[in-house]
Enzyme design. Sequence first.
Site, PDB file in Angstrom:
ATOM      1  CB  VAL A  26      20.499 -16.170 -27.467  1.00  0.00           C
ATOM      2  CG1 VAL A  26      20.329 -17.672 -27.641  1.00  0.00           C
ATOM      3  CG2 VAL A  26      19.396 -15.410 -28.194  1.00  0.00           C
ATOM      4  NE  ARG A  28      27.689 -13.096 -20.812  1.00  0.00           N
ATOM      5  CZ  ARG A  28      28.435 -12.006 -20.770  1.00  0.00           C
ATOM      6  NH1 ARG A  28      27.929 -10.868 -20.344  1.00  0.00           N
ATOM      7  NH2 ARG A  28      29.703 -12.049 -21.123  1.00  0.00           N
ATOM      8  NE  ARG A  75      21.552 -10.758 -48.567  1.00  0.00           N
ATOM      9  CZ  ARG A  75      20.860 -10.012 -47.722  1.00  0.00           C
ATOM     10  NH1 ARG A  75      19.791 -10.519 -47.132  1.00  0.00           N
ATOM     11  NH2 ARG A  75      21.201  -8.769 -47.462  1.00  0.00           N
ATOM     12  N   GLY A 105      16.168 -11.197 -41.009  1.00  0.00           N
ATOM     13  CA  GLY A 105      15.071 -10.488 -41.654  1.00  0.00           C
ATOM     14  C   GLY A 105      13.997 -11.438 -42.157  1.00  0.00           C
ATOM     15  CG  ASP A 130      16.126  -3.466 -44.951  1.00  0.00           C
ATOM     16  OD1 ASP A 130      17.020  -2.604 -45.036  1.00  0.00           O
ATOM     17  OD2 ASP A 130      16.173  -4.559 -45.530  1.00  0.00           O
ATOM     18  CD  GLU A 226      18.321  -1.112 -51.075  1.00  0.00           C
ATOM     19  OE1 GLU A 226      19.307  -1.305 -51.783  1.00  0.00           O
ATOM     20  OE2 GLU A 226      18.087  -1.788 -50.057  1.00  0.00           O
ATOM     21  NE  ARG A 247      28.864  17.115 -58.307  1.00  0.00           N
ATOM     22  CZ  ARG A 247      28.725  18.023 -59.262  1.00  0.00           C
ATOM     23  NH1 ARG A 247      27.563  18.126 -59.907  1.00  0.00           N
ATOM     24  NH2 ARG A 247      29.719  18.825 -59.595  1.00  0.00           N
ATOM     25  CB  ILE A 254      28.454   3.503 -44.782  1.00  0.00           C
ATOM     26  CG1 ILE A 254      29.083   4.179 -43.573  1.00  0.00           C
ATOM     27  CG2 ILE A 254      27.285   4.298 -45.292  1.00  0.00           C
ATOM     28  CD1 ILE A 254      29.652   5.561 -43.863  1.00  0.00           C
ATOM     29  CD  GLN A 255      22.231   3.249 -46.156  1.00  0.00           C
ATOM     30  OE1 GLN A 255      21.070   3.592 -46.021  1.00  0.00           O
ATOM     31  NE2 GLN A 255      22.707   2.820 -47.310  1.00  0.00           N
TER      32      GLN A 255
HETATM   33  O1  F6P Z   1      18.239  -6.185 -45.651  1.00  0.00           O
HETATM   34  C1  F6P Z   1      19.326  -5.372 -45.366  1.00  0.00           C
HETATM   35  C2  F6P Z   1      19.912  -4.826 -46.630  1.00  0.00           C
HETATM   36  O2  F6P Z   1      21.000  -3.980 -46.295  1.00  0.00           O
HETATM   37  C3  F6P Z   1      18.942  -4.094 -47.558  1.00  0.00           C
HETATM   38  O3  F6P Z   1      18.686  -2.785 -47.141  1.00  0.00           O
HETATM   39  C4  F6P Z   1      19.643  -4.186 -48.870  1.00  0.00           C
HETATM   40  O4  F6P Z   1      18.707  -4.166 -49.924  1.00  0.00           O
HETATM   41  C5  F6P Z   1      20.313  -5.539 -48.802  1.00  0.00           C
HETATM   42  O5  F6P Z   1      20.409  -5.875 -47.433  1.00  0.00           O
HETATM   43  C6  F6P Z   1      21.684  -5.567 -49.411  1.00  0.00           C
HETATM   44  O6  F6P Z   1      22.141  -6.881 -49.349  1.00  0.00           O
HETATM   45  P1  F6P Z   1      23.634  -7.331 -49.627  1.00  0.00           P
HETATM   46  O7  F6P Z   1      24.479  -6.880 -48.465  1.00  0.00           O
HETATM   47  O8  F6P Z   1      23.562  -8.800 -49.713  1.00  0.00           O
HETATM   48  O9  F6P Z   1      24.055  -6.662 -50.883  1.00  0.00           O
END
Ligand code: F6P
Length: 323
Positions: A26, A28, A75, A105, A130, A226, A247, A254-255
Amino acid sequence: MQEIKTIGVLTSGGDAPGMNAAIRAVVRTGIYYGLKVMGIRKGYNGLISGDIVEMNLRSVSDMLHRGGTILHTARSAEFKTEAGMKKAVTMSKVFGIDGIVVIGGDGSFRGARDLSELGIPTVALPGTIDNDIACSEYTIGFDTALNTVKDAIDKIRDTATSHQRCSVIEVMGKNAGYIAVNVGIANGAEAIIIPEKEFNFNNDVLKPIIEGKHRGKKHDIVILAEGVGGAVELAQRIQDETGIESRATILGHIQRGGSPTVMDRVIASQMGAKAVQLLKDNIGNRVIAMKDNKIVNYDIVEALEMTKTVDEEILELAKILSL
Ligand code: F6P
């Protein structure tokens, strides 16, 4: 619409690897077209409070390879209020911002629509791990997150094999199962549980585990989105009903981190550049999306009315391949 000479860029909602590549594109591309580019920090909160700085070509050096977002994110609860939105519009005017690129998102998309309706031309880019934005086949950050999850599950598999255990792994995705389905295939899961599809514990979890054991399987991987949740309880139930030691691992944030993959860097760069091209042509109130592997754009209101679903065929394939 007045001519757009100054654009703002912000990242909003959960961060996603590749957001920095989008910001860089954006900035550049904007400067290349002779626009002034302002970086708005901490999402819509920064727009409300005026946490805004002018960006130059060097503001986006040396960050293409970094996860997260150099502009920070939030947020914003305040932006959802009428007063907050009014403040955001006023602040855009104070800083001379004629158009805004929002990277985020679905919540951020709704904010972008509201800004558009209040007269600030806005273009939204899909940025979330997501992949749950209906109008787009792809969202920036998804591929990196998949690879992070894939690596983590490969490691969990090693120890599950050693101990001949069942590992229940909870992955992110908010109310969607796109991460779960893809890593389910990539990591060879025995069962994939997602919010989009009702599941029956006996048929969809117990049966593949017990039958797999009879076919000689030594360990099991169950992927749980989740949006369904309850990994610890699920692992306990599997252990109680099968006698197989189980388990739970909740992968968590981390994702969301890590250096973006080539795919995320390239798509983010293309999407960021496209957003600027629209604004410099005085076209706002759009979202950038991917359709049939091409970068397209839609009206923001229409985009928010679209729906998308998980491909049933890929779920079926996952079952066949886990035999
Ligand atoms: O939208 C990305 C995301 O990582 C979702 O997968 C997850 O439900 C949410 O954000 C977690 O949000 P926060 O980092 O505010 O706990």
